[in-house]
Write an enzyme that holds these catalytic residues in place. Structure first.
Site, short mmCIF file in Angstrom:
data_model
loop_
_atom_site.label_atom_id
_atom_site.label_comp_id
_atom_site.label_asym_id
_atom_site.label_seq_id
_atom_site.Cartn_x
_atom_site.Cartn_y
_atom_site.Cartn_z
N GLY A 48 33.54 -22.05 -31.19
CA GLY A 48 34.43 -21.00 -30.70
C GLY A 48 35.92 -21.30 -30.76
N GLU A 94 39.58 -25.64 -26.43
CA GLU A 94 38.46 -24.74 -26.14
C GLU A 94 38.88 -23.29 -26.31
OE1 GLU A 94 35.52 -24.43 -25.85
OE2 GLU A 94 34.51 -25.64 -24.37
N ASP A 95 37.93 -22.44 -26.63
CA ASP A 95 38.22 -21.01 -26.62
C ASP A 95 38.14 -20.47 -25.19
OD1 ASP A 95 35.51 -21.56 -26.67
OD2 ASP A 95 34.98 -19.71 -27.70
N ASP A 118 34.28 -21.70 -18.90
CA ASP A 118 33.47 -20.77 -18.10
C ASP A 118 32.95 -21.55 -16.88
OD1 ASP A 118 31.84 -18.72 -17.30
OD2 ASP A 118 30.64 -18.63 -19.10
N LYS A 130 37.91 -18.59 -17.23
CA LYS A 130 37.18 -17.66 -16.37
C LYS A 130 36.82 -18.41 -15.08
CE LYS A 130 34.15 -14.76 -18.57
NZ LYS A 130 32.80 -14.37 -19.08
N PHE A 184 32.06 -10.02 -20.26
CA PHE A 184 31.64 -10.66 -21.51
C PHE A 184 32.72 -10.42 -22.56
CE2 PHE A 184 29.41 -11.76 -25.24
CZ PHE A 184 28.41 -12.63 -24.86
N VAL A 185 33.41 -11.49 -22.92
CA VAL A 185 34.52 -11.33 -23.86
C VAL A 185 34.17 -11.89 -25.23
CG1 VAL A 185 36.42 -11.17 -22.21
CG2 VAL A 185 35.59 -13.42 -22.88
N ARG A 194 33.34 -12.98 -33.91
CA ARG A 194 34.30 -14.10 -33.82
C ARG A 194 35.61 -13.76 -34.53
NH1 ARG A 194 31.66 -18.72 -31.80
NH2 ARG A 194 29.50 -19.00 -32.44
C1 PRP Z 1 31.14 -21.53 -25.29
C2 PRP Z 1 32.61 -21.90 -25.39
C3 PRP Z 1 32.71 -23.21 -24.66
C4 PRP Z 1 31.59 -23.12 -23.65
C5 PRP Z 1 32.17 -22.85 -22.31
O1 PRP Z 1 30.46 -22.16 -26.32
O2 PRP Z 1 33.01 -22.03 -26.73
O3 PRP Z 1 32.50 -24.30 -25.52
O4 PRP Z 1 30.73 -22.02 -24.03
O5 PRP Z 1 31.18 -22.66 -21.36
P1 PRP Z 1 31.00 -23.56 -20.07
O6 PRP Z 1 32.34 -23.76 -19.47
O7 PRP Z 1 30.10 -22.72 -19.21
O8 PRP Z 1 30.35 -24.85 -20.48
P2 PRP Z 1 29.05 -21.67 -26.84
O9 PRP Z 1 27.97 -22.55 -26.26
O10 PRP Z 1 28.90 -20.20 -26.62
O11 PRP Z 1 29.09 -22.02 -28.37
P3 PRP Z 1 30.12 -21.51 -29.50
O12 PRP Z 1 31.46 -22.14 -29.20
O13 PRP Z 1 29.52 -22.04 -30.76
O14 PRP Z 1 30.17 -20.01 -29.45
#
Ligand code: PRP
Length: 176
Positions: free
Chosen positions: A46, A101-102, A105, A133, A154-155, A167
């Site tokens: 991400g 990070e993107d 959460d 978030k 959900f973004v 993406r």
């Molecule tokens: C998402 C996002 C972070 C992580 C954050 O990745 O890119 O890496 O979740 O969540 P957290 O704070 O609850 O750990 P995802 O697992 O969706 O994979 P992606 O980056 O490949 O979309």
């Protein structure tokens, strides 16, 4: 770009705001690190679009690496389990690192990763995230550089996906 299943998208953060904020973040990072290279470590997948913009907003030497993290059992509410799927193959000893990070959460991914990277004896580790978030946090982690705080919706877009789609949206949208 409709699909998956004709989801409705609402723009939450338009592209000009994103670009302006990333520029500010880059300048702040440049000010905070007086000399030497910075290792920017993007978490796949991400972070890649944000990372690409952020490094171009930092007028100094930066080096870019990517690390892969996979989460299991992270349903909408569970804390999940995290494991490394792609490691970096350079030494980080004595280096300044910014994990990119993107979105932060629950904080589970970053907590795991920072613990892992600390074992490699860098000089410093900070976190830059495009989105935060905080209402969903399960681990007490805070990014040093944060683009925008978002509500618990959900973004997608700007690297963030919905079942691997969206993406490439140039803005941050809410899936409704
Ligand atoms: C998402 C996002 C972070 C992580 C954050 O990745 O890119 O890496 O979740 O969540 P957290 O704070 O609850 O750990 P995802 O697992 O969706 O994979 P992606 O980056 O490949 O979309």
């Amino acid at each position: 770009m409709p699909e998956p299943s004709e989801s409705k998208l609402r723009v939450l953060i338009p592209r000009d705001k994103i670009h302006a904020r990333i520029q500010e973040m880059g300048e702040q990072i440049h000010k905070d690190y007086p000399e030497g290279p910075i290792y920017m470590i993007g978490i796949l997948k991400g972070s890649w679009i944000f990372l690409a913009d952020l490094v171009r907003a930092i007028p100094r030497h930066v080096r870019v690496e990517f690390i892969g993290i996979s989460s299991y059992g992270r349903g909408k509410t569970s804390s999940g389990e995290v494991r490394l799927t792609k490691d970096i193959d350079v030494s980080l000893e004595g280096m300044d690192i910014i994990v990119v990070e993107d979105i932060v959460d629950t904080g589970v991914t970053l907590t795991y990763l920072i613990h892992l990277l600390e074992q490699r004896k860098p000089r410093s580790i900070k976190v830059a995230t495009l989105l935060d978030k905080p209402s969903r946090r399960l681990r007490p982690i805070q990014a040093t550089y944060c683009g925008f705080t978002v509500p618990d919706e959900f973004v997608v877009g700007y690297g963030l996906d919905f079942a691997e789609d969206y993406r490439n949206l140039p803005e941050i949208c809410v899936v409704e």
